[in-house]
Design an enzyme around this catalytic site. Structure first.
Site, PDB file in Angstrom:
ATOM      1  N   TRP A   2      -9.800   8.290  -7.277  1.00 35.77           N
ATOM      2  CA  TRP A   2     -11.020   8.675  -8.007  1.00 35.77           C
ATOM      3  C   TRP A   2     -10.986   8.176  -9.436  1.00 35.77           C
ATOM      4  O   TRP A   2     -11.990   7.689  -9.961  1.00 35.77           O
ATOM      5  CB  TRP A   2     -11.239  10.194  -7.947  1.00 35.77           C
TER       6      TRP A   2
ATOM      7  N   TRP B 202     -21.512  12.890 -18.417  1.00 41.83           N
ATOM      8  CA  TRP B 202     -21.840  12.799 -16.992  1.00 41.83           C
ATOM      9  C   TRP B 202     -23.168  13.490 -16.728  1.00 41.83           C
ATOM     10  O   TRP B 202     -23.499  14.473 -17.387  1.00 41.83           O
ATOM     11  CB  TRP B 202     -20.743  13.481 -16.154  1.00 41.83           C
TER      12      TRP B 202
ATOM     13  N   GLU C 172       0.841  -1.218   0.000  1.00 40.28           N
ATOM     14  CA  GLU C 172       0.000   0.000   0.000  1.00 40.28           C
ATOM     15  C   GLU C 172       0.866   1.254   0.000  1.00 40.28           C
ATOM     16  O   GLU C 172       0.537   2.253  -0.646  1.00 40.28           O
ATOM     17  CB  GLU C 172      -0.953   0.012   1.201  1.00 40.28           C
TER      18      GLU C 172
ATOM     19  N   TRP D 239     -16.286  12.471 -11.967  1.00 46.55           N
ATOM     20  CA  TRP D 239     -15.349  12.132 -10.879  1.00 46.55           C
ATOM     21  C   TRP D 239     -14.649  13.354 -10.308  1.00 46.55           C
ATOM     22  O   TRP D 239     -14.267  13.386  -9.144  1.00 46.55           O
ATOM     23  CB  TRP D 239     -14.310  11.113 -11.372  1.00 46.55           C
TER      24      TRP D 239
ATOM     25  N   ASN E 125     -10.480   2.940   3.442  1.00 44.82           N
ATOM     26  CA  ASN E 125     -10.179   2.781   2.007  1.00 44.82           C
ATOM     27  C   ASN E 125     -11.263   2.030   1.234  1.00 44.82           C
ATOM     28  O   ASN E 125     -11.661   2.434   0.143  1.00 44.82           O
ATOM     29  CB  ASN E 125      -8.832   2.075   1.829  1.00 44.82           C
TER      30      ASN E 125
ATOM     31  N   TRP F   2       1.752   1.700  -3.446  1.00 45.50           N
ATOM     32  CA  TRP F   2       0.648   2.328  -4.214  1.00 45.50           C
ATOM     33  C   TRP F   2       0.760   3.847  -4.139  1.00 45.50           C
ATOM     34  O   TRP F   2       0.571   4.570  -5.110  1.00 45.50           O
ATOM     35  CB  TRP F   2      -0.723   1.910  -3.673  1.00 45.50           C
TER      36      TRP F   2
HETATM   37  C1  LIG Z   1     -11.463   7.649  -4.009  1.00 46.07           C
HETATM   38  C2  LIG Z   1     -10.207   7.541  -3.156  1.00 46.07           C
HETATM   39  C3  LIG Z   1      -9.592   8.690  -2.667  1.00 46.07           C
HETATM   40  C4  LIG Z   1      -8.426   8.607  -1.888  1.00 46.07           C
HETATM   41  N1  LIG Z   1      -7.842   9.761  -1.428  1.00 46.07           N
HETATM   42  C5  LIG Z   1      -6.689   9.692  -0.707  1.00 46.07           C
HETATM   43  C6  LIG Z   1      -6.051  10.872  -0.229  1.00 46.07           C
HETATM   44  O1  LIG Z   1      -6.477  12.009  -0.502  1.00 46.07           O
HETATM   45  N2  LIG Z   1      -4.933  10.724   0.537  1.00 46.07           N
HETATM   46  C7  LIG Z   1      -4.405   9.497   0.839  1.00 46.07           C
HETATM   47  O2  LIG Z   1      -3.388   9.419   1.535  1.00 46.07           O
HETATM   48  N3  LIG Z   1      -4.984   8.376   0.361  1.00 46.07           N
HETATM   49  C8  LIG Z   1      -6.097   8.426  -0.369  1.00 46.07           C
HETATM   50  N4  LIG Z   1      -6.689   7.265  -0.818  1.00 46.07           N
HETATM   51  C9  LIG Z   1      -6.018   5.985  -0.565  1.00 46.07           C
HETATM   52  C10 LIG Z   1      -6.427   5.261   0.738  1.00 46.07           C
HETATM   53  O3  LIG Z   1      -7.806   5.195   0.851  1.00 46.07           O
HETATM   54  C11 LIG Z   1      -5.841   5.908   1.994  1.00 46.07           C
HETATM   55  O4  LIG Z   1      -4.463   6.130   1.824  1.00 46.07           O
HETATM   56  C12 LIG Z   1      -6.031   5.034   3.223  1.00 46.07           C
HETATM   57  O5  LIG Z   1      -7.383   4.771   3.433  1.00 46.07           O
HETATM   58  C13 LIG Z   1      -5.421   5.714   4.439  1.00 46.07           C
HETATM   59  O6  LIG Z   1      -5.654   4.979   5.594  1.00 46.07           O
HETATM   60  P1  LIG Z   1      -4.472   4.261   6.376  1.00 46.07           P
HETATM   61  O7  LIG Z   1      -3.379   5.222   6.634  1.00 46.07           O
HETATM   62  O8  LIG Z   1      -5.075   3.576   7.553  1.00 46.07           O
HETATM   63  O9  LIG Z   1      -3.988   3.197   5.303  1.00 46.07           O
HETATM   64  P2  LIG Z   1      -3.189   1.820   5.444  1.00 46.07           P
HETATM   65  O10 LIG Z   1      -4.062   0.756   4.897  1.00 46.07           O
HETATM   66  O11 LIG Z   1      -2.629   1.631   6.790  1.00 46.07           O
HETATM   67  O12 LIG Z   1      -2.018   2.018   4.380  1.00 46.07           O
HETATM   68  C14 LIG Z   1      -0.782   2.651   4.715  1.00 46.07           C
HETATM   69  C15 LIG Z   1      -0.503   3.805   3.793  1.00 46.07           C
HETATM   70  O13 LIG Z   1      -0.403   3.342   2.439  1.00 46.07           O
HETATM   71  C16 LIG Z   1      -0.902   4.348   1.556  1.00 46.07           C
HETATM   72  N5  LIG Z   1      -2.073   3.813   0.841  1.00 46.07           N
HETATM   73  C17 LIG Z   1      -2.955   2.897   1.271  1.00 46.07           C
HETATM   74  N6  LIG Z   1      -3.865   2.623   0.302  1.00 46.07           N
HETATM   75  C18 LIG Z   1      -3.563   3.423  -0.738  1.00 46.07           C
HETATM   76  C19 LIG Z   1      -4.131   3.633  -2.023  1.00 46.07           C
HETATM   77  N7  LIG Z   1      -5.203   2.936  -2.457  1.00 46.07           N
HETATM   78  N8  LIG Z   1      -3.570   4.557  -2.836  1.00 46.07           N
HETATM   79  C20 LIG Z   1      -2.482   5.263  -2.452  1.00 46.07           C
HETATM   80  N9  LIG Z   1      -1.900   5.103  -1.244  1.00 46.07           N
HETATM   81  C21 LIG Z   1      -2.430   4.200  -0.399  1.00 46.07           C
HETATM   82  C22 LIG Z   1      -1.332   5.524   2.412  1.00 46.07           C
HETATM   83  O14 LIG Z   1      -0.280   6.437   2.473  1.00 46.07           O
HETATM   84  C23 LIG Z   1      -1.591   4.858   3.755  1.00 46.07           C
HETATM   85  O15 LIG Z   1      -1.470   5.750   4.843  1.00 46.07           O
HETATM   86  C24 LIG Z   1      -7.850   7.331  -1.605  1.00 46.07           C
HETATM   87  C25 LIG Z   1      -8.477   6.187  -2.106  1.00 46.07           C
HETATM   88  C26 LIG Z   1      -9.631   6.283  -2.868  1.00 46.07           C
HETATM   89  C27 LIG Z   1     -10.287   5.027  -3.397  1.00 46.07           C
END
Ligand SMILES: Cc1cc2nc3c(=O)[nH]c(=O)nc-3n(C[C@H](O)[C@H](O)[C@H](O)COP(=O)(O)OP(=O)(O)OC[C@H]3O[C@@H](n4cnc5c(N)ncnc54)[C@H](O)[C@@H]3O)c2cc1C
Length: 471
Positions: free
Chosen positions: A387, A311, A279, A364, A346, A282
């Protein structure tokens, strides 16, 4: 020598290459942070994120003060102003060299270019570093020398090129002599008016807190991350994202600590830990997409075909979605979590984004902006990536006909309905057998709205719109 460290999205001491290099090279170290309400607004930064930024600046100042580095907050109209503000500071303090960590968004890159031109003109040295992601953005390339646009090969290359030396981030700062002025952070007028309703106790500020949070997650939850990460009520994720977004912790630190509990292995060991590192990768992937494909920063989709999608726009539906009143309990619970916590799980970000762009067939970009305006972890690259993934307009995106059914998602990931009950309290008396899709009678009894749309019809409408755009 007088050195200046320009803090931006790196509000920490640990693993801060700009600060470390300034300490290694200079006798006296000064620090600035340029604050601009205008600029924050232009970038749609959330009120709650600005609140968090402020608290973190206070704590950064305390840490720097112990090293006799005064932090000066400078008020700015926006990025266009920053070069001349840096120039004034340099002249006032007789600075000989400036250090900063790069930001590589489009606007930030233009600002930095102007600053570099000015410093060159004045014969002032500067050094810049990469601290946001492991490799310089754009460094990892496909066999054809192109930027990656698919995650799995990107991740493979990311791991192949990884050297454990990258993680040599320990550094002990030695305090400097006192300078003849102090930080202005406590007197600075941030002109901040709180408009959010988030309980900030959820998000204690500071890099010590970020590290504690990281270690707690790794020690207590990471092993089960694969199993628990999709269930919003379990809180099985790290919630480290707001700290990464402002650079209160670095991705290297996250990876280092995760590898420590996984025998320094990326591909074996605890599946929960390797999944969690995925992640983090990602996040790096989306930062690379933003860097290598500037069109995504200009409101354009990654997939050109999707420019012609027609849209819909319906203000009542849009408002119902924003307020968590769509009549779909899991969507509403998620949208209310966003307003209450400044954060959303997420899995639910994907559910509500798909609902918005497919079932509601709304652009979007509207959802992307609303998220930025409300997320404490708002990060352009990840938000845009998320998005565009959900709306099938992005790189490596979900195929357009893959449309999550919010009721099935709810039954799968919130089996007992506990998450729904927490955020949509009007449904708290309903049994798990009905809570995911309450009957008309239950809705009346709970004063909960009717669904704003028909799932089956709206799904077909979306597939049609995407098919037409593709043909
Ligand atoms: C529509 C949408 C919008 C999002 N907007 C943001 C945003 O503005 N900022 C943001 O940091 N993340 C965003 N994410 C990605 C993700 O949802 C969050 O990073 C995550 O929920 C943060 O929670 P956590 O720190 O507990 O994640 P954990 O599951 O603990 O993951 C650890 C770290 O990995 C990174 N990560 C995890 N999942 C993703 C992902 N799908 N894409 C990119 N990085 C990821 C983040 O930095 C996160 O803190 C978005 C996802 C979606 C589907």
């Amino acid at each position: 020598m007088e050195a200046l460290v320009w803090f931006r999205s790196d509000l920490r001491l640990q693993d801060n290459p700009a600060l470390r290099n300034a300490f290694e090279q200079a006798k006296n170290v000064h620090a600035v942070f340029i604050f601009s309400n205008n600029q924050l607004k232009k970038h749609n930064e959330a009120n709650v994120k600005i609140d968090f930024l402020k608290s973190n600046l206070f704590l950064l100042e305390e840490k720097l003060d112990k090293l006799n580095v005064p932090l000066t907050i400078i008020d700015s109209d926006g990025f266009d102003n920053d070069a001349s503000l840096i120039e004034q500071f340099i002249e006032k303090k007789n600075i000989k060299k400036v250090f900063w960590n790069n930001q590589f968004g489009e606007d930030e890159a233009i600002r930095d270019k102007l600053v570099k031109i000015l410093l060159d003109k004045k014969n002032i040295d500067y050094e810049t570093y990469n601290d946001q992601i492991i490799y310089e953005p754009g460094f990892l390339k496909t066999g054809q020398g192109l930027p990656y646009s698919v995650f799995t090969p990107f991740k493979r290359k990311w791991i192949e090129n990884f050297e454990m030396d990258f993680l040599d981030i320990e550094y002990r700062y030695e305090a400097r002599n006192n300078l003849d002025y102090s930080s202005n952070v406590r007197d600075f007028d941030f002109n901040y008016k709180k408009t959010h309703q988030v309980n900030m106790e959820l998000w204690p500020a500071g890099e010590d807190e970020a590290e504690t949070r990281l270690l707690r997650f790794l020690n207590e939850k990471a092993i089960d991350y694969s199993k628990n990460r999709n269930d919003p009520i379990l809180d099985g994720t790290s919630r480290i994202s707001p700290y990464l977004a402002l650079g209160i912790i670095s991705s290297k630190k996250c990876i280092l600590e995760a590898l420590k509990i996984n025998n320094f292995e990326f591909n074996s060991g605890h599946i929960g830990v390797t999944k969690w590192i995925d992640e983090i990768v990602w996040r790096e992937f989306y930062k690379n997409i933003m860097f290598s494909f500037p069109k995504v920063s200009k409101g354009q989709p990654f997939q050109d075909y999707s420019k012609t999608i027609l849209w819909r726009y319906n203000e009542d539906e849009f408002n119902a979605w924003k307020e968590g009143k769509t009549g779909f309990p899991i969507v509403d619970a998620a949208m209310r979590q966003l307003l209450n916590e400044g954060w959303m799980h997420n899995r639910l970000r994907m559910v509500v984004a798909m609902f918005f762009t497919k079932n509601m067939l709304h652009d979007w970009r509207l959802g992307e902006a609303y998220f930025m305006q409300n997320l404490i972890d708002g990060d352009f690259a990840s938000n845009n990536g998320g998005w565009q993934w959900s709306s099938s307009t992005g790189t490596d995106a979900a195929p357009y006909f893959r449309i999550f059914n919010p009721i099935t998602q709810s039954t799968n990931f919130d089996k007992e309905g506990t998450f729904i009950k927490k955020y949509v309290p009007e449904l708290k008396d309903l049994d798990k057998s009905v809570i995911h899709n309450p009957s008309i009678e239950h809705r009346k009894y709970c004063k909960y709205p009717e669904p704003i749309l028909d799932l089956k019809e709206s799904r077909l409408r979306a597939i049609d719109a995407f098919k037409t755009a593709k043909s």
